[in-house]
Design a protein around this motif. Structure first.
Motif, PDB file in Angstrom:
ATOM      1  N   VAL A   1      -8.384  -3.647  -6.645  1.00 54.62           N
ATOM      2  CA  VAL A   1      -7.285  -2.983  -7.334  1.00 54.62           C
ATOM      3  C   VAL A   1      -7.797  -2.698  -8.744  1.00 54.62           C
ATOM      4  CG1 VAL A   1      -4.972  -3.264  -8.301  1.00 54.62           C
ATOM      5  CG2 VAL A   1      -5.456  -4.039  -5.972  1.00 54.62           C
ATOM      6  N   ALA A   2      -7.769  -1.437  -9.122  1.00 60.58           N
ATOM      7  CA  ALA A   2      -8.312  -1.034 -10.416  1.00 60.58           C
ATOM      8  C   ALA A   2      -7.306  -0.158 -11.152  1.00 60.58           C
ATOM      9  CB  ALA A   2      -9.624  -0.275 -10.232  1.00 60.58           C
ATOM     10  N   LYS A   3      -7.371  -0.219 -12.462  1.00 57.99           N
ATOM     11  CA  LYS A   3      -6.503   0.595 -13.301  1.00 57.99           C
ATOM     12  C   LYS A   3      -7.372   1.515 -14.149  1.00 57.99           C
ATOM     13  CE  LYS A   3      -3.286   0.353 -17.184  1.00 57.99           C
ATOM     14  NZ  LYS A   3      -2.660  -0.527 -18.204  1.00 57.99           N
ATOM     15  N   LEU A   4      -7.116   2.820 -14.043  1.00 52.11           N
ATOM     16  CA  LEU A   4      -7.822   3.775 -14.874  1.00 52.11           C
ATOM     17  C   LEU A   4      -7.178   3.809 -16.249  1.00 52.11           C
ATOM     18  CD1 LEU A   4      -8.278   6.701 -12.320  1.00 52.11           C
ATOM     19  CD2 LEU A   4      -9.848   4.828 -12.851  1.00 52.11           C
TER      20      LEU A   4
ATOM     21  N   LEU B   1     -15.466   4.324  -7.076  1.00 48.01           N
ATOM     22  CA  LEU B   1     -14.317   3.902  -6.284  1.00 48.01           C
ATOM     23  C   LEU B   1     -14.244   4.830  -5.084  1.00 48.01           C
ATOM     24  CD1 LEU B   1     -11.589   3.222  -9.011  1.00 48.01           C
ATOM     25  CD2 LEU B   1     -12.993   1.548  -7.784  1.00 48.01           C
ATOM     26  N   LYS B   2     -14.207   4.242  -3.884  1.00 49.97           N
ATOM     27  CA  LYS B   2     -14.266   5.020  -2.647  1.00 49.97           C
ATOM     28  C   LYS B   2     -13.005   4.820  -1.810  1.00 49.97           C
ATOM     29  CE  LYS B   2     -16.877   5.347   1.687  1.00 49.97           C
ATOM     30  NZ  LYS B   2     -18.015   4.793   2.474  1.00 49.97           N
ATOM     31  N   ALA B   3     -12.435   5.921  -1.335  1.00 52.99           N
ATOM     32  CA  ALA B   3     -11.336   5.869  -0.384  1.00 52.99           C
ATOM     33  C   ALA B   3     -11.917   5.660   1.007  1.00 52.99           C
ATOM     34  CB  ALA B   3     -10.531   7.159  -0.442  1.00 52.99           C
ATOM     35  N   LEU B   4     -11.352   4.767   1.801  1.00 51.81           N
ATOM     36  CA  LEU B   4     -11.877   4.493   3.135  1.00 51.81           C
ATOM     37  C   LEU B   4     -11.568   5.615   4.121  1.00 51.81           C
ATOM     38  CD1 LEU B   4     -11.088   0.683   3.595  1.00 51.81           C
ATOM     39  CD2 LEU B   4     -13.211   1.756   2.801  1.00 51.81           C
ATOM     40  N   ASN B   5     -10.545   6.391   3.837  1.00 54.33           N
ATOM     41  CA  ASN B   5     -10.169   7.499   4.697  1.00 54.33           C
ATOM     42  C   ASN B   5     -11.206   8.617   4.554  1.00 54.33           C
ATOM     43  OD1 ASN B   5      -9.018   9.705   5.999  1.00 54.33           O
ATOM     44  ND2 ASN B   5      -6.947   9.234   5.302  1.00 54.33           N
ATOM     45  N   PRO B   6     -11.996   8.919   5.619  1.00 50.28           N
ATOM     46  CA  PRO B   6     -13.056   9.924   5.497  1.00 50.28           C
ATOM     47  C   PRO B   6     -12.524  11.332   5.264  1.00 50.28           C
ATOM     48  CG  PRO B   6     -12.769   9.280   7.785  1.00 50.28           C
ATOM     49  CD  PRO B   6     -11.930   8.347   6.970  1.00 50.28           C
TER      50      PRO B   6
ATOM     51  N   LYS C   1      -8.975   0.778  -3.927  1.00 47.00           N
ATOM     52  CA  LYS C   1     -10.130   1.484  -3.391  1.00 47.00           C
ATOM     53  C   LYS C   1     -11.259   0.483  -3.119  1.00 47.00           C
ATOM     54  CE  LYS C   1      -8.572   5.780  -3.771  1.00 47.00           C
ATOM     55  NZ  LYS C   1      -7.167   5.399  -3.972  1.00 47.00           N
ATOM     56  N   GLN C   2     -12.321   0.966  -2.488  1.00 49.12           N
ATOM     57  CA  GLN C   2     -13.519   0.152  -2.290  1.00 49.12           C
ATOM     58  C   GLN C   2     -14.485   0.398  -3.440  1.00 49.12           C
ATOM     59  OE1 GLN C   2     -16.255   1.041   1.018  1.00 49.12           O
ATOM     60  NE2 GLN C   2     -16.360  -1.156   1.410  1.00 49.12           N
ATOM     61  N   LEU C   3     -15.042  -0.685  -3.974  1.00 52.37           N
ATOM     62  CA  LEU C   3     -15.998  -0.582  -5.072  1.00 52.37           C
ATOM     63  C   LEU C   3     -17.410  -0.383  -4.505  1.00 52.37           C
ATOM     64  CD1 LEU C   3     -16.800  -0.849  -8.086  1.00 52.37           C
ATOM     65  CD2 LEU C   3     -16.948  -3.328  -7.706  1.00 52.37           C
TER      66      LEU C   3
ATOM     67  N   ILE D   1       0.827  -1.199   0.000  1.00 53.68           N
ATOM     68  CA  ILE D   1       0.000   0.000   0.000  1.00 53.68           C
ATOM     69  C   ILE D   1       0.869   1.260   0.000  1.00 53.68           C
ATOM     70  CG2 ILE D   1      -1.723   1.326   1.300  1.00 53.68           C
ATOM     71  CD1 ILE D   1      -2.796  -1.225   0.050  1.00 53.68           C
ATOM     72  N   ARG D   2       0.435   2.247  -0.803  1.00 50.89           N
ATOM     73  CA  ARG D   2       1.106   3.538  -0.831  1.00 50.89           C
ATOM     74  C   ARG D   2       0.117   4.618  -0.397  1.00 50.89           C
ATOM     75  NH1 ARG D   2       3.510   3.836  -6.822  1.00 50.89           N
ATOM     76  NH2 ARG D   2       1.271   3.899  -7.158  1.00 50.89           N
ATOM     77  N   GLY D   3       0.518   5.474   0.521  1.00 50.22           N
ATOM     78  CA  GLY D   3      -0.332   6.568   0.951  1.00 50.22           C
ATOM     79  C   GLY D   3      -1.344   6.157   2.012  1.00 50.22           C
ATOM     80  N   GLU D   4      -2.210   7.094   2.380  1.00 52.28           N
ATOM     81  CA  GLU D   4      -3.149   6.894   3.485  1.00 52.28           C
ATOM     82  C   GLU D   4      -4.611   6.955   3.035  1.00 52.28           C
ATOM     83  OE1 GLU D   4      -2.188   6.140   6.482  1.00 52.28           O
ATOM     84  OE2 GLU D   4      -0.027   6.469   6.234  1.00 52.28           O
ATOM     85  N   SER D   5      -4.878   6.821   1.729  1.00 48.47           N
ATOM     86  CA  SER D   5      -6.262   6.961   1.245  1.00 48.47           C
ATOM     87  C   SER D   5      -7.181   5.860   1.770  1.00 48.47           C
ATOM     88  CB  SER D   5      -6.303   6.980  -0.284  1.00 48.47           C
ATOM     89  OG  SER D   5      -5.956   5.711  -0.820  1.00 48.47           O
ATOM     90  N   MET D   6      -6.618   4.714   2.169  1.00 48.37           N
ATOM     91  CA  MET D   6      -7.439   3.597   2.647  1.00 48.37           C
ATOM     92  C   MET D   6      -7.277   3.378   4.150  1.00 48.37           C
ATOM     93  SD  MET D   6      -9.226   2.465   0.098  1.00 48.37           S
ATOM     94  CE  MET D   6      -9.651   0.721   0.244  1.00 48.37           C
ATOM     95  N   TYR D   7      -6.785   4.416   4.842  1.00 47.94           N
ATOM     96  CA  TYR D   7      -6.589   4.298   6.294  1.00 47.94           C
ATOM     97  C   TYR D   7      -7.800   4.858   7.030  1.00 47.94           C
ATOM     98  CZ  TYR D   7      -4.735   5.012  10.970  1.00 47.94           C
ATOM     99  OH  TYR D   7      -4.558   4.995  12.327  1.00 47.94           O
TER     100      TYR D   7
END
Length: 210
Positions: free
Chosen positions: A155-158, A178-183, A167-169, A120-126
């Motif tokens: 895991v998705a590729k644009l 596609l939703k980031a879990l980090n509010p 992300k979460q589908l 994982i890279r970054g905090e978008s799913m934290y």
């Protein structure tokens, strides 16, 4: 992945010490340590014993070569690959077609033959307040043969990028997001209209004490 790194990853996955594996293979720990660091080779008979103990098999007519790790098929271990490689995953049918892996890890759950892992890279799913939360540096196992359904972690590729994203589908009727879990993430919801390709569903997170 060279043969030394392959042996080291498989040994650790089985919980074997250098001394234990060396004893079973009929060599000494110092020689085995140098082999794992690719500082020395080993004869064919010793390599065959080590691979057999670790459950590493060779494919078809592939030969044992101390310097060529790509010919090694590791039973029960999953390759940790880059996000660029993950973005191309839907285009391959063999996990060994992507090239070298960063490392190999045992997957704790039932998985398909093309399962891979990414860091994982970054905090978008934290989000520590949710059931699932992923920090920068965590490793997830992804099965490309698992169906992506509502609320799957994917895991998705644009289409306009070479790399994949995690992300979460969210599916509402005919629309997908596609939703980031980090509010607190700036762009928490991304609408997709045929501009994304799913490269797998996350099925587990690697837990490590080190």
């Amino acid at each position: 992945m060279k043969i030394g790194a392959t042996i080291r990853a498989a040994r650790k996955a089985k919980g074997l010490t250098l001394e234990k594996l060396a004893l079973e293979a009929g060599t000494d720990a110092s020689n085995l340590s140098r082999l794992e660091r690719d500082q020395q080779g080993a004869n064919k008979e010793l390599l065959e014993r080590i691979l057999q103990i670790l459950g590493i098999s060779l494919t078809g007519a592939h030969r044992i070569d101390p310097n060529v790790g790509e010919d090694i098929r590791i039973k029960g271990l999953i390759p940790v690959i880059s996000w660029v490689q993950a973005g191309s995953w839907c285009e391959v049918s063999d996990i060994y077609a992507v090239g070298d892996a960063e490392q190999w890890l045992p997957c704790p759950v039932t998985h398909g033959p093309r399962t891979y892992a990414v860091r994982i890279r970054g905090e978008s799913m934290y989000n520590p307040h949710e059931r699932w939360s992923f920090r920068d540096g965590d490793i997830i196992f992804v099965d490309p043969d698992r169906d992506a359904i509502h609320r799957s972690l994917v895991v998705a590729k644009l289409t306009d990028t070479q790399e994949a994203t995690f992300k979460q589908l969210i599916i509402e009727g005919e629309q997908k997001y596609l939703k980031a879990l980090n509010p607190s993430w700036p762009e928490q919801i991304m609408r997709i209209n045929g501009n994304a390709e799913f490269c797998g569903v996350a099925i587990a997170k690697h837990e490590s004490l080190i």
